[in-house]
Design a protein around this motif. Structure first.
Motif, PDB file in Angstrom:
ATOM      1  N   UNK A  56       0.581  -1.259   0.038  1.00  0.00           N
ATOM      2  CA  UNK A  56      -0.221   0.004  -0.030  1.00  0.00           C
ATOM      3  C   UNK A  56       0.829   1.367  -0.052  1.00  0.00           C
ATOM      4  N   UNK A  57       2.068   0.919  -0.416  1.00  0.00           N
ATOM      5  CA  UNK A  57       2.951   2.248  -0.137  1.00  0.00           C
ATOM      6  C   UNK A  57       3.214   2.946  -1.550  1.00  0.00           C
ATOM      7  N   UNK A  58       2.831   4.342  -1.995  1.00  0.00           N
ATOM      8  CA  UNK A  58       2.828   4.904  -2.943  1.00  0.00           C
ATOM      9  C   UNK A  58       4.598   5.087  -3.436  1.00  0.00           C
ATOM     10  N   UNK A  59       4.788   4.948  -4.732  1.00  0.00           N
ATOM     11  CA  UNK A  59       5.687   5.120  -5.568  1.00  0.00           C
ATOM     12  C   UNK A  59       5.624   5.732  -6.760  1.00  0.00           C
ATOM     13  N   UNK A  60       5.755   7.322  -6.418  1.00  0.00           N
ATOM     14  CA  UNK A  60       5.555   8.073  -7.654  1.00  0.00           C
ATOM     15  C   UNK A  60       6.893   8.289  -8.342  1.00  0.00           C
ATOM     16  N   UNK A  61       6.745   8.220  -9.705  1.00  0.00           N
ATOM     17  CA  UNK A  61       7.955   8.384 -10.584  1.00  0.00           C
ATOM     18  C   UNK A  61       7.584   9.184 -11.827  1.00  0.00           C
ATOM     19  N   UNK A  62       8.620   9.997 -12.282  1.00  0.00           N
ATOM     20  CA  UNK A  62       8.467  10.708 -13.287  1.00  0.00           C
ATOM     21  C   UNK A  62       8.456   9.918 -14.647  1.00  0.00           C
ATOM     22  N   UNK A  63       7.561  10.201 -15.562  1.00  0.00           N
ATOM     23  CA  UNK A  63       7.714   9.562 -16.931  1.00  0.00           C
ATOM     24  C   UNK A  63       7.697  10.337 -18.067  1.00  0.00           C
ATOM     25  N   UNK A  64       8.957  10.269 -18.929  1.00  0.00           N
ATOM     26  CA  UNK A  64       8.803  11.104 -20.090  1.00  0.00           C
ATOM     27  C   UNK A  64       7.509  11.095 -20.828  1.00  0.00           C
ATOM     28  N   UNK A  65       6.999  12.086 -21.356  1.00  0.00           N
ATOM     29  CA  UNK A  65       5.531  12.111 -21.922  1.00  0.00           C
ATOM     30  C   UNK A  65       5.754  11.328 -23.341  1.00  0.00           C
ATOM     31  N   UNK A  66       5.177   9.981 -23.424  1.00  0.00           N
ATOM     32  CA  UNK A  66       5.546   9.325 -24.604  1.00  0.00           C
ATOM     33  C   UNK A  66       5.061   9.954 -25.817  1.00  0.00           C
ATOM     34  N   UNK A  67       4.047  10.597 -25.915  1.00  0.00           N
ATOM     35  CA  UNK A  67       3.463  11.261 -27.190  1.00  0.00           C
ATOM     36  C   UNK A  67       4.418  12.177 -27.791  1.00  0.00           C
TER      37      UNK A  67
END
Length: 252
Positions: free
Chosen positions: A159-170
């Motif tokens: 239940x632990x959140x792991x936010x991660x930046x993701x380069x906009x694939x568009x």
């Protein structure tokens, strides 16, 4: 069923191989230590003591390496493995559901104008040419269509959140489209190239805002919508032109 061309790309199974290799090494040294300990118990020889201690020390090092040292490498290799798996799974879906007058080209590397595009999938058929960027990630994808980066909001089994930046694939797809369209025109094939992003993991969801733009984004739950997007293309390519494009890409 569509035709399928798989370009050069090895599916990775390295994560399991690395883990198993380290465990085998640790098991070997532990076995040697046990043999030396047994020899000492039988002979009380000082040499057996030294060898036994050395083997135990080596076993400890091997075990440490197998469980902790390769962690970063294994994470990177695992990401590649799951990415490859998502591409393979998506290829299976497209191959199965697209008709026989369509061709799927996967894992094509295109060098053009000093740059390189590694394209996950290209669909070629009477409705047009479509680049499909495949992402096999879990979690909710948040952001605006115009943002440079999106957020992958992943929750683990605790239940632990792991936010991660993701380069906009568009944006990545936009670059691929530009290179492929220019490459086709230089080879006397003038046609419009379209693109889409497909999140292949069943545990992914989209929470995107803003205006979608020319490159739509689909989740696994929207697979039928991705297929409809491909069918809806209005390029009206002749069978001869489709085959010319397929031959050209297959020769790369």
């Amino acid at each position: 069923m569509a035709n399928r061309i798989q370009k050069n790309k090895n599916q990775s199974s390295a994560p399991a191989q690395k883990r198993n290799g380290g465990k085998r090494a640790a098991a070997l040294f532990i076995a040697l230590a046990a043999i030396c300990a047994a020899a000492f118990a039988a002979t009380r020889a000082p040499a057996a003591i030294a060898v036994g201690i050395g083997a135990l020390f080596a076993a400890a090092i091997a075990f440490f390496i197998s469980t902790s040292a390769p962690a970063n490498t294994n994470q990177k290799t695992a990401a590649k493995y799951y990415g490859d798996f998502g591409e393979q799974k998506t290829g299976d879906i497209l191959e199965h559901y697209l008709p026989e007058d369509y061709t799927l080209v996967q894992n094509l590397t295109l060098h053009y104008a000093g740059g390189t595009s590694e394209i996950d999938a290209i669909v070629i058929g009477k409705s047009g040419v479509f680049i499909i960027e495949i992402k096999n990630v879990k979690g909710t994808i948040r952001g605006d269509y115009a943002d440079y980066e999106w957020l992958q909001d992943k929750i683990d089994r605790y239940g632990i959140e792991h936010p991660k930046n993701l380069y906009n694939p568009t944006k990545q797809v936009g670059t691929h489209i530009w290179r492929l369209a220019k490459f086709l025109r230089e080879n006397k094939i003038d046609t419009y190239v379209q693109g889409a992003v497909y999140f292949a993991n069943p545990e992914s969801a989209l929470a995107l805002s803003g205006e979608e733009g020319k490159i739509p984004v689909f989740s696994y739950r929207q697979t039928s919508a991705l297929l409809e997007y491909i069918y809806a293309g209005n390029a009206q390519l002749s069978a001869a032109k489709v085959q010319s494009i397929v031959r050209l890409l297959d020769e790369i």
